[in-house]
Design a protein around this motif. Structure first.
Motif, PDB file in Angstrom:
ATOM      1  N   SER A 165      36.566  41.458 -53.388  1.00 10.76           N
ATOM      2  CA  SER A 165      36.442  40.031 -53.704  1.00 10.76           C
ATOM      3  C   SER A 165      36.883  39.206 -52.497  1.00 10.76           C
ATOM      4  CB  SER A 165      37.319  39.676 -54.903  1.00 10.76           C
ATOM      5  OG  SER A 165      38.691  39.719 -54.535  1.00 10.76           O
ATOM      6  N   GLU A 166      36.475  37.956 -52.487  1.00  8.30           N
ATOM      7  CA  GLU A 166      36.850  37.075 -51.372  1.00  8.30           C
ATOM      8  C   GLU A 166      38.367  36.940 -51.271  1.00  8.30           C
ATOM      9  OE1 GLU A 166      36.131  32.575 -49.736  1.00  8.30           O
ATOM     10  OE2 GLU A 166      34.652  33.450 -51.075  1.00  8.30           O
ATOM     11  N   ARG A 167      39.045  36.908 -52.410  1.00  9.11           N
ATOM     12  CA  ARG A 167      40.505  36.773 -52.411  1.00  9.11           C
ATOM     13  C   ARG A 167      41.165  37.969 -51.724  1.00  9.11           C
ATOM     14  NH1 ARG A 167      44.724  37.083 -57.256  1.00  9.11           N
ATOM     15  NH2 ARG A 167      46.474  36.146 -56.191  1.00  9.11           N
ATOM     16  N   ILE A 168      40.695  39.161 -52.030  1.00 15.64           N
ATOM     17  CA  ILE A 168      41.262  40.357 -51.399  1.00 15.64           C
ATOM     18  C   ILE A 168      40.954  40.354 -49.908  1.00 15.64           C
ATOM     19  CG2 ILE A 168      41.034  42.870 -51.249  1.00 15.64           C
ATOM     20  CD1 ILE A 168      41.113  42.948 -54.257  1.00 15.64           C
ATOM     21  N   ASN A 169      39.747  39.958 -49.546  1.00 17.25           N
ATOM     22  CA  ASN A 169      39.407  39.875 -48.126  1.00 17.25           C
ATOM     23  C   ASN A 169      40.301  38.881 -47.395  1.00 17.25           C
ATOM     24  OD1 ASN A 169      37.170  41.621 -47.198  1.00 17.25           O
ATOM     25  ND2 ASN A 169      36.124  40.742 -48.949  1.00 17.25           N
ATOM     26  N   ARG A 177      42.813  39.925 -44.335  1.00 20.51           N
ATOM     27  CA  ARG A 177      42.804  39.252 -43.035  1.00 20.51           C
ATOM     28  C   ARG A 177      44.185  38.714 -42.701  1.00 20.51           C
ATOM     29  NH1 ARG A 177      38.996  35.940 -39.489  1.00 20.51           N
ATOM     30  NH2 ARG A 177      40.484  34.716 -38.304  1.00 20.51           N
ATOM     31  N   SER A 178      44.856  38.170 -43.691  1.00 20.07           N
ATOM     32  CA  SER A 178      46.200  37.647 -43.474  1.00 20.07           C
ATOM     33  C   SER A 178      47.148  38.754 -43.022  1.00 20.07           C
ATOM     34  CB  SER A 178      46.716  37.005 -44.761  1.00 20.07           C
ATOM     35  OG  SER A 178      48.044  36.593 -44.596  1.00 20.07           O
ATOM     36  N   ILE A 179      47.033  39.911 -43.635  1.00 16.86           N
ATOM     37  CA  ILE A 179      47.872  41.052 -43.244  1.00 16.86           C
ATOM     38  C   ILE A 179      47.577  41.452 -41.799  1.00 16.86           C
ATOM     39  CG2 ILE A 179      48.256  43.527 -43.622  1.00 16.86           C
ATOM     40  CD1 ILE A 179      47.899  42.909 -46.656  1.00 16.86           C
ATOM     41  N   PHE A 180      46.293  41.544 -41.453  1.00 16.13           N
ATOM     42  CA  PHE A 180      45.928  41.891 -40.083  1.00 16.13           C
ATOM     43  C   PHE A 180      46.473  40.869 -39.094  1.00 16.13           C
ATOM     44  CE2 PHE A 180      42.463  44.614 -41.766  1.00 16.13           C
ATOM     45  CZ  PHE A 180      42.712  45.744 -40.994  1.00 16.13           C
ATOM     46  N   MET A 181      46.315  39.599 -39.412  1.00 18.90           N
ATOM     47  CA  MET A 181      46.680  38.543 -38.477  1.00 18.90           C
ATOM     48  C   MET A 181      48.185  38.341 -38.347  1.00 18.90           C
ATOM     49  SD  MET A 181      43.857  37.520 -37.208  1.00 18.90           S
ATOM     50  CE  MET A 181      44.274  35.984 -36.415  1.00 18.90           C
ATOM     51  N   LYS A 182      48.902  38.421 -39.442  1.00 21.09           N
ATOM     52  CA  LYS A 182      50.324  38.096 -39.407  1.00 21.09           C
ATOM     53  C   LYS A 182      51.217  39.326 -39.262  1.00 21.09           C
ATOM     54  CE  LYS A 182      49.694  33.983 -42.210  1.00 21.09           C
ATOM     55  NZ  LYS A 182      49.873  33.389 -43.520  1.00 21.09           N
ATOM     56  N   THR A 183      50.903  40.382 -39.958  1.00 22.33           N
ATOM     57  CA  THR A 183      51.798  41.528 -40.022  1.00 22.33           C
ATOM     58  C   THR A 183      51.557  42.542 -38.920  1.00 22.33           C
ATOM     59  OG1 THR A 183      51.782  41.244 -42.418  1.00 22.33           O
ATOM     60  CG2 THR A 183      52.723  43.276 -41.589  1.00 22.33           C
ATOM     61  N   PHE A 184      50.302  42.868 -38.674  1.00 26.62           N
ATOM     62  CA  PHE A 184      50.000  43.970 -37.774  1.00 26.62           C
ATOM     63  C   PHE A 184      49.406  43.557 -36.439  1.00 26.62           C
ATOM     64  CE2 PHE A 184      49.335  45.913 -42.062  1.00 26.62           C
ATOM     65  CZ  PHE A 184      50.430  46.750 -42.023  1.00 26.62           C
ATOM     66  N   SER A 185      49.160  42.285 -36.230  1.00 28.19           N
ATOM     67  CA  SER A 185      48.373  41.853 -35.070  1.00 28.19           C
ATOM     68  C   SER A 185      48.962  42.299 -33.733  1.00 28.19           C
ATOM     69  CB  SER A 185      48.179  40.341 -35.080  1.00 28.19           C
ATOM     70  OG  SER A 185      49.417  39.688 -34.973  1.00 28.19           O
ATOM     71  N   GLU A 186      50.274  42.448 -33.635  1.00 25.38           N
ATOM     72  CA  GLU A 186      50.877  42.856 -32.372  1.00 25.38           C
ATOM     73  C   GLU A 186      50.817  44.363 -32.160  1.00 25.38           C
ATOM     74  OE1 GLU A 186      54.773  41.306 -31.801  1.00 25.38           O
ATOM     75  OE2 GLU A 186      54.199  39.301 -32.464  1.00 25.38           O
ATOM     76  N   ASN A 187      50.689  45.132 -33.235  1.00 28.27           N
ATOM     77  CA  ASN A 187      50.800  46.584 -33.132  1.00 28.27           C
ATOM     78  C   ASN A 187      49.586  47.359 -33.608  1.00 28.27           C
ATOM     79  OD1 ASN A 187      53.619  46.381 -32.380  1.00 28.27           O
ATOM     80  ND2 ASN A 187      53.980  45.800 -34.492  1.00 28.27           N
ATOM     81  N   LEU A 188      48.551  46.684 -34.031  1.00 31.00           N
ATOM     82  CA  LEU A 188      47.429  47.377 -34.640  1.00 31.00           C
ATOM     83  C   LEU A 188      46.112  46.865 -34.090  1.00 31.00           C
ATOM     84  CD1 LEU A 188      46.458  49.298 -36.988  1.00 31.00           C
ATOM     85  CD2 LEU A 188      46.291  47.230 -38.362  1.00 31.00           C
TER      86      LEU A 188
END
Length: 93
Positions: free
Chosen positions: A6-10, A14-25
């Motif tokens: 769903s759009e909500r899960i997407n 994206r928020s997880i990728f951008m905020k949590t893992f963006s420096e290490n992933l």
């Protein structure tokens, strides 16, 4: 696969990728004919991925890709290598 959520899960992914893992992933997605439906600015994945179209391997690189992983374990006959190169058209896809 992302298109099936769903759009909500997407948006949350994206928020997880951008905020949590963006420096290490770094995420790499590959496939043939990936269905890209993220063409509007309202999509959570709009402008998130870079597309890189892979070109055919050089003959040398394609042959190395065939032989190197099995070196010392298995040996291809020259005719088999030629058949693989011809049938694959040295395409990475």
């Amino acid at each position: 696969m992302l298109n099936e959520f769903s759009e909500r899960i997407n948006q949350r992914l994206r928020s997880i990728f951008m905020k949590t893992f963006s420096e290490n992933l770094v995420a790499i997605m590959s496939g043939v004919g990936i269905r890209r439906t993220w063409t509007s600015e309202g999509s959570p994945w709009y402008n998130f991925f870079d597309e890189i179209e892979l070109q055919a391997f050089s003959r040398e690189d394609a042959e190395a890709l065939i032989r190197t992983p099995v070196d010392g374990i298995f040996r291809y006959e020259p005719e088999a290598v030629e058949a693989i190169l011809r049938l694959s058209t040295r395409s990475p896809t």
